[in-house]
Write a protein that holds these residues in place. Structure first.
Motif, PDB file in Angstrom:
ATOM      1  N   MET A   1      13.400  30.119   7.618  1.00 23.01           N
ATOM      2  CA  MET A   1      14.176  30.725   6.533  1.00 23.01           C
ATOM      3  C   MET A   1      14.043  32.242   6.613  1.00 23.01           C
ATOM      4  N   ALA A   2      15.155  32.926   6.691  1.00 23.12           N
ATOM      5  CA  ALA A   2      15.140  34.385   6.789  1.00 23.12           C
ATOM      6  C   ALA A   2      14.829  35.018   5.443  1.00 23.12           C
ATOM      7  N   LYS A   3      14.076  36.107   5.492  1.00 24.14           N
ATOM      8  CA  LYS A   3      13.887  36.915   4.297  1.00 24.14           C
ATOM      9  C   LYS A   3      15.110  37.809   4.158  1.00 24.14           C
ATOM     10  N   THR A   4      15.617  37.914   2.949  1.00 21.79           N
ATOM     11  CA  THR A   4      16.852  38.668   2.732  1.00 21.79           C
ATOM     12  C   THR A   4      16.623  39.790   1.731  1.00 21.79           C
ATOM     13  N   PHE A   5      17.148  40.971   2.064  1.00 19.08           N
ATOM     14  CA  PHE A   5      17.021  42.139   1.196  1.00 19.08           C
ATOM     15  C   PHE A   5      18.363  42.855   1.103  1.00 19.08           C
ATOM     16  N   LYS A   6      18.571  43.508  -0.012  1.00 21.65           N
ATOM     17  CA  LYS A   6      19.782  44.326  -0.143  1.00 21.65           C
ATOM     18  C   LYS A   6      19.683  45.536   0.782  1.00 21.65           C
ATOM     19  N   TYR A   7      18.534  46.197   0.754  1.00 21.99           N
ATOM     20  CA  TYR A   7      18.302  47.367   1.593  1.00 21.99           C
ATOM     21  C   TYR A   7      17.090  47.099   2.489  1.00 21.99           C
ATOM     22  N   LEU A   8      17.202  47.482   3.756  1.00 18.00           N
ATOM     23  CA  LEU A   8      16.094  47.305   4.678  1.00 18.00           C
ATOM     24  C   LEU A   8      15.908  48.594   5.468  1.00 18.00           C
ATOM     25  N   ILE A   9      14.673  49.117   5.459  1.00 14.01           N
ATOM     26  CA  ILE A   9      14.334  50.305   6.237  1.00 14.01           C
ATOM     27  C   ILE A   9      13.513  49.860   7.429  1.00 14.01           C
ATOM     28  N   LEU A  10      13.966  50.197   8.636  1.00 13.48           N
ATOM     29  CA  LEU A  10      13.219  49.857   9.844  1.00 13.48           C
ATOM     30  C   LEU A  10      12.507  51.113  10.332  1.00 13.48           C
ATOM     31  N   GLY A  11      11.178  51.092  10.284  1.00  9.02           N
ATOM     32  CA  GLY A  11      10.370  52.243  10.655  1.00  9.02           C
ATOM     33  C   GLY A  11       9.406  52.567   9.535  1.00  9.02           C
ATOM     34  N   GLY A  12       8.233  53.081   9.898  1.00 11.93           N
ATOM     35  CA  GLY A  12       7.221  53.328   8.872  1.00 11.93           C
ATOM     36  C   GLY A  12       6.732  54.748   8.803  1.00 11.93           C
ATOM     37  N   GLY A  13       7.525  55.687   9.286  1.00  8.41           N
ATOM     38  CA  GLY A  13       7.121  57.086   9.268  1.00  8.41           C
ATOM     39  C   GLY A  13       7.498  57.799   7.991  1.00  8.41           C
ATOM     40  N   VAL A  14       7.501  59.108   8.075  1.00  5.99           N
ATOM     41  CA  VAL A  14       7.755  59.917   6.882  1.00  5.99           C
ATOM     42  C   VAL A  14       9.177  59.690   6.354  1.00  5.99           C
ATOM     43  N   ALA A  15      10.144  59.472   7.251  1.00  2.96           N
ATOM     44  CA  ALA A  15      11.519  59.236   6.806  1.00  2.96           C
ATOM     45  C   ALA A  15      11.598  57.971   5.958  1.00  2.96           C
ATOM     46  N   ALA A  16      10.871  56.935   6.357  1.00  3.10           N
ATOM     47  CA  ALA A  16      10.862  55.686   5.589  1.00  3.10           C
ATOM     48  C   ALA A  16      10.276  55.904   4.204  1.00  3.10           C
ATOM     49  N   GLY A  17       9.186  56.662   4.137  1.00  5.30           N
ATOM     50  CA  GLY A  17       8.558  56.926   2.849  1.00  5.30           C
ATOM     51  C   GLY A  17       9.454  57.708   1.912  1.00  5.30           C
ATOM     52  N   TYR A  18      10.116  58.730   2.436  1.00  2.99           N
ATOM     53  CA  TYR A  18      10.995  59.544   1.591  1.00  2.99           C
ATOM     54  C   TYR A  18      12.255  58.780   1.196  1.00  2.99           C
ATOM     55  N   ALA A  19      12.738  57.915   2.079  1.00  2.00           N
ATOM     56  CA  ALA A  19      13.892  57.074   1.731  1.00  2.00           C
ATOM     57  C   ALA A  19      13.520  56.124   0.603  1.00  2.00           C
ATOM     58  N   ALA A  20      12.344  55.518   0.693  1.00  2.00           N
ATOM     59  CA  ALA A  20      11.898  54.600  -0.356  1.00  2.00           C
ATOM     60  C   ALA A  20      11.766  55.330  -1.684  1.00  2.00           C
ATOM     61  N   TRP A  21      11.210  56.534  -1.631  1.00  2.26           N
ATOM     62  CA  TRP A  21      11.049  57.331  -2.847  1.00  2.26           C
ATOM     63  C   TRP A  21      12.406  57.650  -3.479  1.00  2.26           C
ATOM     64  N   GLU A  22      13.379  57.990  -2.634  1.00  2.00           N
ATOM     65  CA  GLU A  22      14.712  58.316  -3.146  1.00  2.00           C
ATOM     66  C   GLU A  22      15.402  57.072  -3.709  1.00  2.00           C
TER      67      GLU A  22
END
Length: 437
Positions: free
Chosen positions: A1-22
Motif C-alpha cells: 500500500m502506497a503512502k499518499t501525500f498532497k505535497y512531497l519534498i524529496l531531499g533533506g537539506g536546507v531547501a527542504a527545511g525552508y520549504a516545510a517552514w513556508e
C-alpha cells in the motif's frame, strides 16, 4: 500500500527545511506534507559543516544546526507539531513522474499530488574516476553531517598529523582553514592557476593564497592527484601528484567535485546547464513538479538568462518562492517571479568575504589587499559595458555589504575607472545614499 501525500519534498537539506517552514506558514493540514531524505536527521544548515562543525574548541552540533528560518530552530518535534511527516534514512531509487510516485530502496511506494525536488548535490568520488588507491581509509568526502562526523573523529585520531586537501574551490578553502585550526599540517592541491578560479580574479586569489600561506597552509597549484598508497592498515599514507611529487598524508579530504542529483528524473523532465529547467516560479516541464536549490536551472531576471546556482541563500529563497507559488496557484492568486541577486559568502580564518552580482567584464581592485596587513580590507568591482555589474569585498565588510548589494542590483554607470579605484567602497556608499543608478 502506497503512502499518499498532497505535497512531497524529496531531499533533506536546507531547501527542504525552508520549504516545510513556508508550507506551515502558509497554512497546512496535518498529514498533507512529507519530507523524504536518505540522511538520518531532520533538515540542517549544511553550510555550517565546513565552517563551525570542525571547530577545535567549540564545535557546533545539533540541535543548533537544524535549519532556523527567522531564528526559529526547526527541531524534529516541530515537524511533528505541524503534522509534517519526516521519512528519514530512506533512499529513493525510482521516480515515476507520470504516475506521481516514488519508490524507495526498501520497496516502499510514495504517491503525491505535488512534488518538490530538493535533492541538491552529490560528490564525485575519485574511485569513480579510476584514481589508483582511492579506496584507502582516511580519504574523506564532505557533503553530509555523517561525513563531517567521520572527518572530525579522524582529526582527533591523527592529532598534529598531515592533511592533504584536493581542490581549490569554495569547500576546499573552508576545510583547509578548519584543518589548520586543528593544528594539522595542511597542503592544498589543485590544477588551476589560482584558488577559487571560477570567481576570484588573480589579484583576489593572490591575497587569499598569501594569507593562507601566512597561516601555515601549503599550496600546490597546476597539478592533480593521480594516486594514493596505503599502509598495512589500509590507511592512506601518500598522495601521488601528476608532476611526480609525493606528499605524506594521514588524512585526505576531497573538497571539490560535486554534481546535481538529477539521475532519478532523466528523460522525464526538461534539463539545462546540468540541472532541471524551471520557470521563475520553479515549475518544471512536468505539471505539479517543482525543483529548487542546487538542482534547479532557473531564469535570473536581472540578467535575463538561465543559471544554476549552488549557494545556501538561493536554496532557502527558491524553496520559499516555490511554495508561495504552489499555494497561490491553488488559491487562484498570482505572485511575483523570483528575482534573485547572486550572492556568495565565506568565512575562513579571520577573513570573511562576499561576492554580489555578476563576475563578467573588466575588474577594478581597491583597498588594502596585502596579506601582510594587520587588518586587510579590500574589494573589486566588475565592469561591463560601462556599468558596475558585480562587487567583491573582503575583510571587515558588514558596513559596506548593503551598499555593495545595492550597486550590484542597480548597475550604475562608471565614467572614470581610475576614479572608481580611488573611491573604492565610498563609491558604493555614494550610489546608495543618493539612490543613483
Amino acid at each position: 500500500m502506497a503512502k499518499t501525500f498532497k505535497y512531497l519534498i524529496l531531499g533533506g537539506g536546507v531547501a527542504a527545511g525552508y520549504a516545510a517552514w513556508e508550507f506551515a506558514r502558509q497554512g497546512l493540514e496535518p498529514g498533507e506534507l512529507a519530507i523524504i531524505s536518505k540522511e538520518a536527521v531532520a533538515p540542517y544548515e549544511r553550510t555550517a559543516l565546513s565552517k563551525f562543525y570542525l571547530d577545535p574548541e567549540l564545535p557546533n552540533r545539533l540541535p543548533t544546526l537544524y535549519v532556523f528560518p527567522r531564528r526559529e530552530i526547526l527541531l524534529p518535534e516541530w515537524y511533528s507539531e505541524k503534522g509534517i511527516e519526516l521519512i528519514l534514512s530512506t533512499e529513493i531509487v525510482k521516480a515515476d513522474l507520470a504516475a506521481k510516485s516514488l519508490t524507495s530502496a526498501g520497496g516502499e511506494t510514495f504517491s503525491y499530488q505535488i512534488l518538490l525536488i530538493a535533492t541538491g548535490l552529490t560528490v564525485i568520488r575519485l574511485s569513480d574516476l579510476g584514481v589508483q588507491g582511492a579506496d584507502a581509509k582516511n580519504i574523506f568526502y564532505f557533503r553530509e553531517i555523517d561525513d563531517a562526523d567521520k572527518l572530525y573523529e579522524a582529526i582527533k585520531a591523527k592529532k598534529n598529523g598531515k592533511a592533504v586537501v584536493v581542490g581549490g574551490g569554495y569547500i576546499s578553502m573552508e576545510l583547509s582553514a578548519r584543518l589548520r585550526c586543528n593544528n594539522l599540517d595542511v597542503t592544498m592541491v589543485y590544477p588551476e592557476p589560482w584558488c577559487m578560479s571560477r570567481l576570484f580574479t588573480s589579484d583576489i586569489a593572490a591575497f587569499n593564497e598569501g594569507y593562507y600561506a601566512k597561516k601555515g597552509v601549503n599550496i600546490m597549484k597546476r597539478t592533480v592527484v593521480v594516486g594514493f598508497t596505503a599502509n598495512s592498515d589500509g590507511e592512506v599514507k601518500e598522495v601521488k601528484l601528476k608532476d611526480g611529487r609525493v606528499l605524506e598524508a594521514d588524512i585526505v579530504v576531497v573538497g571539490d567535485g560535486l554534481r546535481p542529483q538529477t539521475a532519478l528524473f532523466k528523460g522525464q523532465v526538461e534539463e539545462e546547464k546540468g540541472g532541471i529547467k524551471t520557470d521563475g516560479f520553479f515549475k518544471t516541464s512536468v505539471p505539479n513538479v517543482y525543483a529548487v536549490g542546487d538542482v534547479a536551472t532557473f531564469p535570473v531576471k536581472l540578467y535575463n538568462e538561465l543559471r544554476r546556482v549552488e549557494y545556501y541563500e538561493h536554496a532557502c529563497l527558491s524553496a520559499r518562492k516555490a511554495v508561495e507559488a504552489i499555494i497561490a496557484a491553488e488559491e487562484g492568486k498570482t505572485v511575483e517571479e523570483y528575482d534573485y541577486l547572486p550572492l556568495f559568502y565565506s568565512h575562513a580564518f579571520e577573513q570573511p568575504w562576499c561576492f554580489i552580482g555578476d563576475n563578467v567584464g573588466d575588474t577594478v581592485l581597491f583597498g588594502d589587499s596585502s596579506p601582510e596587513s594587520s587588518f586587510p580590507k579590500f574589494g573589486s568591482y566588475w565592469i561591463k559595458d560601462g556599468k558596475v555589474v558585480g562587487a567583491f569585498l573582503q575583510g571587515r565588510i558588514d558596513e559596506e555589504r548593503d551598499a555593495m548589494e545595492y550597486v550590484a542590483r542597480v548597475r550604475p554607470s562608471v565614467q572614470n575607472v581610475d576614479e572608481l579605484a580611488r573611491e573604492g567602497f565610498s563609491f558604493a556608499r555614494k550610489i546608495e545614499n543618493f539612490g543613483l543608478e
